[in-house]
Design a protein around this motif. Sequence first.
Motif, PDB file in Angstrom:
ATOM      1  N   SER A 176       0.855  -1.199   0.000  1.00  0.00           N
ATOM      2  CA  SER A 176       0.000   0.000   0.000  1.00  0.00           C
ATOM      3  C   SER A 176       0.889   1.248   0.000  1.00  0.00           C
ATOM      4  N   SER A 177       0.292   2.352  -0.442  1.00  0.00           N
ATOM      5  CA  SER A 177       1.043   3.622  -0.472  1.00  0.00           C
ATOM      6  C   SER A 177       1.554   3.965   0.918  1.00  0.00           C
ATOM      7  N   GLU A 178       0.715   3.693   1.933  1.00  0.00           N
ATOM      8  CA  GLU A 178       1.100   4.030   3.322  1.00  0.00           C
ATOM      9  C   GLU A 178       2.330   3.206   3.741  1.00  0.00           C
ATOM     10  N   LYS A 217       1.802   4.455 -11.996  1.00  0.00           N
ATOM     11  CA  LYS A 217       1.552   5.886 -11.829  1.00  0.00           C
ATOM     12  C   LYS A 217       1.356   6.257 -10.362  1.00  0.00           C
ATOM     13  N   SER A 218       0.497   5.504  -9.678  1.00  0.00           N
ATOM     14  CA  SER A 218       0.212   5.883  -8.288  1.00  0.00           C
ATOM     15  C   SER A 218       1.426   5.623  -7.391  1.00  0.00           C
ATOM     16  N   ILE A 222       4.255   8.494  -4.928  1.00  0.00           N
ATOM     17  CA  ILE A 222       4.489   8.449  -3.484  1.00  0.00           C
ATOM     18  C   ILE A 222       5.713   9.292  -3.122  1.00  0.00           C
ATOM     19  N   ASP A 223       5.545  10.082  -2.082  1.00  0.00           N
ATOM     20  CA  ASP A 223       6.600  10.990  -1.652  1.00  0.00           C
ATOM     21  C   ASP A 223       7.919  10.227  -1.414  1.00  0.00           C
ATOM     22  N   ILE A 243       5.536   1.427 -18.540  1.00  0.00           N
ATOM     23  CA  ILE A 243       5.958   1.787 -17.172  1.00  0.00           C
ATOM     24  C   ILE A 243       6.951   2.951 -17.188  1.00  0.00           C
ATOM     25  N   ILE A 244       7.881   2.917 -18.122  1.00  0.00           N
ATOM     26  CA  ILE A 244       8.947   3.951 -18.106  1.00  0.00           C
ATOM     27  C   ILE A 244       8.522   5.260 -18.793  1.00  0.00           C
TER      28      ILE A 244
END
Length: 245
Positions: A176-178, A217-218, A222-223, A243-244
């Motif tokens: 997950s992003s978190e 993309k997502s 992410i920071d 992807i690239i």
Amino acid sequence: MKKIFVANFKMNKTNPEVLDYIQELNNHLPESLSSDVCLCLPYTSLCLGKFLDERIAVGAQNMHEEDFGPFTGEISADMLCCLGVKYVIIGHSERRKYFNETNEKINKKIKTALRHGLKVVLCVGETKVQRNSKRTTEILSQQIESALSGIFENELKGIIIAYEPVWAIGTGKVASSEDIEEAVKTIRKLISSHYSKQAAQDQKILYGGSLTSGTAKSILKIDGICGALVGGASLDPNEFIKIIS
Ligand code: PEP
């Protein structure tokens, strides 16, 4: 910061298959490619790297820590450099698991690779059991502290850290992003406490684990994530191009 994409072919593709792949990749690469891209080919195909578009670098998936000697079946840093190899993956979880690579051995390999001017893609990450028992930070600290033991701050520019949760590799399960954000923060904190705030800020960190064109993309938003290490999805040149791009 320029994004970095590293493809890990693992033990896939014969030389005729790699040549077909290279042709397809070269023919469909976007003119405006703005990222650093590297293909980590099997050892047997490294000599075909010369056919790649000049914007794509060649990488290896492993190397031996000694410069030469009686190590039957092994490949040295010099041998890689002679083939035009620029990057080497070190400490991949499959090598830790199936080939008993210890943190100590990984540290030696990193030092040898840097001495030969190779860029290191250092893989770190926790298993599912470790995550479930809330040991992620402890495991990342162990892996990074021992991998970087004796490495000077000015050498960190030659090291890219790939956060690859073991349970996400080849499973279709993306972290997950978190979880990714948290791991990235942990890695930067470690670099900051062992080196400096500036080193932590400059450290390149990738995500790896079941990344596809659908999730790239997502994840790339992410920071603190500077790119990706891509296994399965890199085996199809058109998927890798998505992807690239
Ligand atoms: C890897 O092996 O480094 C990797 C990220 O694999 P996959 O993308 O197949 O999960």
